[in-house]
Design an enzyme around this catalytic site. Structure first.
Site, mmCIF file in Angstrom:
data_model
loop_
_atom_site.group_PDB
_atom_site.id
_atom_site.type_symbol
_atom_site.label_atom_id
_atom_site.label_comp_id
_atom_site.label_asym_id
_atom_site.label_seq_id
_atom_site.Cartn_x
_atom_site.Cartn_y
_atom_site.Cartn_z
ATOM 1 N NE ARG A 95 -0.515 1.775 3.650
ATOM 2 C CZ ARG A 95 0.608 2.491 3.817
ATOM 3 N NH1 ARG A 95 1.775 1.904 4.072
ATOM 4 N NH2 ARG A 95 0.577 3.798 3.744
ATOM 5 N N GLY A 96 0.245 2.420 -0.107
ATOM 6 C CA GLY A 96 1.009 3.669 -0.188
ATOM 7 C C GLY A 96 1.272 3.944 -1.667
ATOM 8 C CB ALA A 97 0.734 6.994 -3.705
ATOM 9 N NE ARG A 123 -6.171 0.740 -1.928
ATOM 10 C CZ ARG A 123 -5.602 1.363 -0.891
ATOM 11 N NH1 ARG A 123 -4.315 1.233 -0.655
ATOM 12 N NH2 ARG A 123 -6.328 2.126 -0.092
ATOM 13 C CD GLN A 174 -3.800 2.710 6.681
ATOM 14 O OE1 GLN A 174 -4.476 3.088 7.633
ATOM 15 N NE2 GLN A 174 -4.345 2.468 5.500
ATOM 16 C CG ASP A 188 -3.104 7.969 -1.748
ATOM 17 O OD1 ASP A 188 -3.045 8.471 -0.616
ATOM 18 O OD2 ASP A 188 -2.760 6.799 -2.001
ATOM 19 C CG ASN A 207 -2.640 11.672 2.144
ATOM 20 O OD1 ASN A 207 -2.071 10.738 1.591
ATOM 21 N ND2 ASN A 207 -2.388 11.983 3.392
ATOM 22 C CE LYS A 208 -5.601 5.775 4.110
ATOM 23 N NZ LYS A 208 -6.510 4.834 3.399
HETATM 24 O O1 MRU Z 1 -4.803 3.238 1.978
HETATM 25 P P1 MRU Z 1 -3.326 3.468 1.990
HETATM 26 O O2 MRU Z 1 -2.666 2.959 3.224
HETATM 27 O O3 MRU Z 1 -2.666 2.968 0.722
HETATM 28 O O4 MRU Z 1 -3.180 5.051 1.990
HETATM 29 C C1 MRU Z 1 -1.896 5.601 1.937
HETATM 30 C C2 MRU Z 1 -1.882 7.080 2.057
HETATM 31 O O5 MRU Z 1 -2.888 7.730 2.115
HETATM 32 C C3 MRU Z 1 -0.531 7.729 2.010
HETATM 33 O O6 MRU Z 1 -0.534 8.910 2.748
HETATM 34 C C4 MRU Z 1 -0.192 8.068 0.551
HETATM 35 O O7 MRU Z 1 -0.330 6.948 -0.265
HETATM 36 C C5 MRU Z 1 1.197 8.606 0.414
HETATM 37 S S1 MRU Z 1 2.397 7.351 0.732
HETATM 38 C C6 MRU Z 1 3.929 8.000 0.458
#
Ligand code: MRU
Length: 342
Positions: A44-46, A86, A187, A228, A238-239
């Site tokens: 996970r994470g962009a 996703r 997270q 994201d 973002n999250k």
């Molecule tokens: O649902 P996730 O855990 O994939 O969400 C991740 C985030 O929102 C992060 O802040 C974003 O991807 C940046 S990661 C460098």
């Protein structure tokens, strides 16, 4: 150990659903398995999703060659499955498209693998560069707040927002990093706190709803988060929960900085209104650590991301430039054009 890697023609990921209890990896040999692990947030994470997308296409190419398949047809099927896994993090489709266009330019299987490995390797340098830039911008801040996980676990081996925090700490020890736990999947408390603990950076986990009071109370000097997808006008997805911190930071006059690679900027999406927000299973909200806690019969709503309007963003730092959050994302900007948070 890298968050996402390529080992013996398979993808190796850290299984983030098991952290912080266990640090274990999974080897993935089929695109369908990768899609399952992307959906469950094992990876996970962009930026990590961007690399997983590129490596996923390399995986599809390798399996296609081994089975004597039609490479173009197999890549098209893989691309559709991966992009659909996703919807919000643009890096995932970006990584897939990089490989699709390499194939369009005539790349064979081995060249596709090389192209994916180059994307993996570039992620590390890119994030180090943007973290240096972010730390310069926020130099002097000693108490910072972050949301979700934008650390090494969200990338290949060096983070974005957490990379900025690491660089700040290396320049002069931080007094405190406030880590929002990041409901519903935690997270922040599971992953960001784990990373900070391993690096010996002082931190405290707070419930997400404690952040606004902390920011208004003058406890925090800067907020730094990842992204994201960044629309062309500078709106930032973002999250979920991020926009609440931006609103509070704006009211408190505290810089709100987004650290993200250029690949997170989506010039084809004009504004945040055009960003698809992933809706996840409401059970994630109704339960805690897998146990239902909500009132029986109640339903939930579970958007995984929210959009922070550009007007609330002090600056976006990428590997190439610092963009004033209020400027149009298409403006080349350039170092030094961001609002000075100091
Ligand atoms: O649902 P996730 O855990 O994939 O969400 C991740 C985030 O929102 C992060 O802040 C974003 O991807 C940046 S990661 C460098």
């Amino acid at each position: 150990m890298r968050t996402v890697d390529w080992v013996e023609r398979a993808i190796r990921i850290i299984d983030q659903t098991r952290l912080p209890a266990e640090l274990v990896s999974i080897d993935i040999r089929e695109v369908d398995e990768l899609v399952v692990h992307i959906r469950s947030l094992a990876v996970r994470g962009a930026p990590a999703l961007g690399v997983a997308g590129a490596l996923g296409m390399a995986l599809a190419a390798c399996r296609s060659a081994e089975r004597g398949g039609d490479l173009d047809a197999d890549l098209a099927v893989a691309a559709e499955k991966l992009v659909g896994a996703r919807p919000t993090a643009v890096n995932l489709s970006w990584g897939v498209e990089q490989l699709a266009s390499a194939r369009g330019g005539g790349a064979g299987v081995e060249e596709l693998v090389k192209a994916a490995l180059a994307i993996r390797d570039a992620d590390i340098e890119i994030n180090q560069a943007l973290s240096d830039r972010g730390a310069q911008l926020l130099a002097g801040a000693r108490r910072v707040l972050t949301h979700c996980n934008a650390g090494a676990l969200a990338c290949v081996e060096f983070g974005t927002a957490l990379g900025v925090i690491e660089r700040l700490h290396a320049a002069a020890p931080l007094e405190m990093v406030y880590v929002c736990e990041t409901r519903p999947l935690l997270q922040g408390s599971r992953l960001t706190a784990w990373e900070l603990g391993r690096r010996g950076i002082p931190h405290r986990i707070i419930v997400d709803s404690a952040a606004a009071g902390l920011l208004l109370g003058g406890e925090v000097e800067a907020v730094v988060v990842g992204a994201d997808r960044i629309a062309a006008n500078g709106d930032v997805a973002n999250k979920v929960g991020t926009v609440s911190h931006a609103l509070a930071a704006g009211y408190a006059g505290i810089p709100f900085v987004v650290a993200a690679p250029e690949s997170t900027i989506d010039f084809s999406t004009e504004s945040g209104a055009g960003i698809t927000i992933e809706l996840r299973d409401a059970e994630e909200v109704l339960a805690l650590a897998g146990h239902r806690v909500a009132s029986p019969g109640s339903t939930g709503w579970n958007p995984a991301f929210d959009v922070t309007p550009a007007a609330l963003v002090t600056a976006i730092v990428t590997e190439r430039r610092t963009i004033d959050g209020r400027a149009d994302g298409r403006d080349a900007g350039g170092a030094g054009s961001a609002a000075n948070p100091g």
